[in-house]
Write a protein that holds these residues in place. Sequence first.
Motif, short mmCIF file in Angstrom:
data_model
loop_
_atom_site.label_atom_id
_atom_site.label_comp_id
_atom_site.label_asym_id
_atom_site.label_seq_id
_atom_site.Cartn_x
_atom_site.Cartn_y
_atom_site.Cartn_z
N ARG A 61 0.39 -1.53 -0.03
CA ARG A 61 0.37 -0.23 0.11
C ARG A 61 1.13 1.50 0.32
NH1 ARG A 61 -2.89 -3.17 3.37
NH2 ARG A 61 -2.27 -2.52 5.12
N ILE A 62 2.01 1.43 1.27
CA ILE A 62 2.75 2.33 1.10
C ILE A 62 3.90 3.01 -0.34
CG2 ILE A 62 4.92 3.45 1.71
CD1 ILE A 62 4.08 1.76 5.01
N ALA A 63 3.91 1.39 -1.06
CA ALA A 63 4.59 1.74 -2.58
C ALA A 63 3.48 2.32 -3.01
CB ALA A 63 4.99 0.53 -3.07
N ARG A 64 2.66 1.50 -3.40
CA ARG A 64 1.10 2.37 -4.63
C ARG A 64 0.70 3.81 -4.37
NH1 ARG A 64 -0.83 -1.56 -7.76
NH2 ARG A 64 -0.05 -3.58 -6.51
N ILE A 136 9.87 4.85 6.00
CA ILE A 136 9.33 5.60 7.02
C ILE A 136 9.47 3.91 7.40
CG2 ILE A 136 6.89 5.45 5.64
CD1 ILE A 136 7.56 2.05 6.86
N VAL A 137 9.46 4.23 9.21
CA VAL A 137 9.84 3.15 10.26
C VAL A 137 8.46 2.70 10.90
CG1 VAL A 137 10.65 3.41 11.96
CG2 VAL A 137 12.66 4.50 10.11
N ASN A 138 8.29 1.68 11.35
CA ASN A 138 7.16 1.09 11.89
C ASN A 138 7.12 0.12 13.06
OD1 ASN A 138 4.67 0.81 12.57
ND2 ASN A 138 4.19 -1.44 11.33
N SER A 139 7.61 1.38 14.28
CA SER A 139 7.54 0.53 15.55
C SER A 139 7.31 -0.52 15.93
CB SER A 139 7.96 1.45 16.67
OG SER A 139 8.80 2.33 16.20
N ILE A 307 7.01 9.06 9.13
CA ILE A 307 7.67 9.06 7.87
C ILE A 307 9.90 9.70 7.85
CG2 ILE A 307 8.00 10.42 5.78
CD1 ILE A 307 5.54 9.13 5.96
N ALA A 308 10.48 8.35 7.70
CA ALA A 308 11.68 8.95 7.90
C ALA A 308 12.54 9.09 6.51
CB ALA A 308 12.11 7.70 8.80
#
Length: 338
Positions: A61-64, A136-139, A307-308
């Motif tokens: 989804r993020i890539a799209r 992106i970063v996802n903790s 967002i990183a």
Amino acid sequence: MNRRMILNAMGAGMLARLGGAVSSLGAAFITASAHTQQLDDFPSGPVRIVVPVNPGGNADRIARMLAQCLAELWQQTVIVDNVPGAHTSLGVNRVVRAAPTGHTLLSSGDQLAINAALGRKLPYSPTDVRGVTRTIVNSQVLVVRPGLGVSHFDEYVTLLKQRPGEVSAALPIGYGSIYHLAVEMLNQRLGTQTNNIPYAGGAPAVLDILGGHVDAALIDISGTTQNIQKRELIPLAVTSLERSKVLPDVPTFHELGVSDFVIESWQGIFVPRATPDEVVAVLNRGITAVLGSREFAASLEELGFVIAPGSAESLDQIVARDIALFRDVAAVAGIKPE
């Protein structure tokens, strides 16, 4: 394919929310790229973003979303190509073998480092791709079921030490995943042991915790926020250095005294190693401009993503750092490539 067809194919919903921001980003990009000799018309044709996982997940989804915005920014077709399989190595290999012109991109994440750290047999080396920018970063967050009788991290540690190997921990995506490495890394830092239960994904793992079949999990914040807000799961700590904006009341492991336990999932954009520095610089500027849009970031940050963006060099350093970290954790835990 004309511009209208591109946008229709990718879905106009996100672009509508971006509104004038994307237009202004386009102007900024054109101005910046004009200063790069012989690259003022880059990209000169369609761009392909290879996503080495199946459609439908967060990485896809993020890539799209990114592809949609870049298509408007560059006024070019930007295609998302899902190439799943072999722990993402099929998709990575597709990019490694592509022409290093900047028109074939890889959207990948920590699995790139994990594959190398676990010694999986790969048709490429991790250094066969180079970073463009992290996206992106996802903790992760440590959650437990309400019926476990634990409401604070110190109580969880006490329980683990009282019942070594009995407290069950779900492993989203199964053995050899970042979640498995995170659980083993935490056990190594605490001197504890858990009964690790592999799952095919985050959703079934959460369902079993909600059903009382599993005691705990280290799992992405983005996949548990709603359950935590409904008090269906009890959050004990987050794995980032700073508290999550969506879980501001949940302490970090660092705050709780486990200062050497920081682990995060991430995604980034890569290109073949031979891609010229000038092309990487243009790609970095364009993608960073999109990531910096408030409209682009808002919907992701609401879910717990951060967002990183950063430099191309910093992404290569992150990969190298994670390979070393995960290799050490895997060696102590005896994790072997399956």
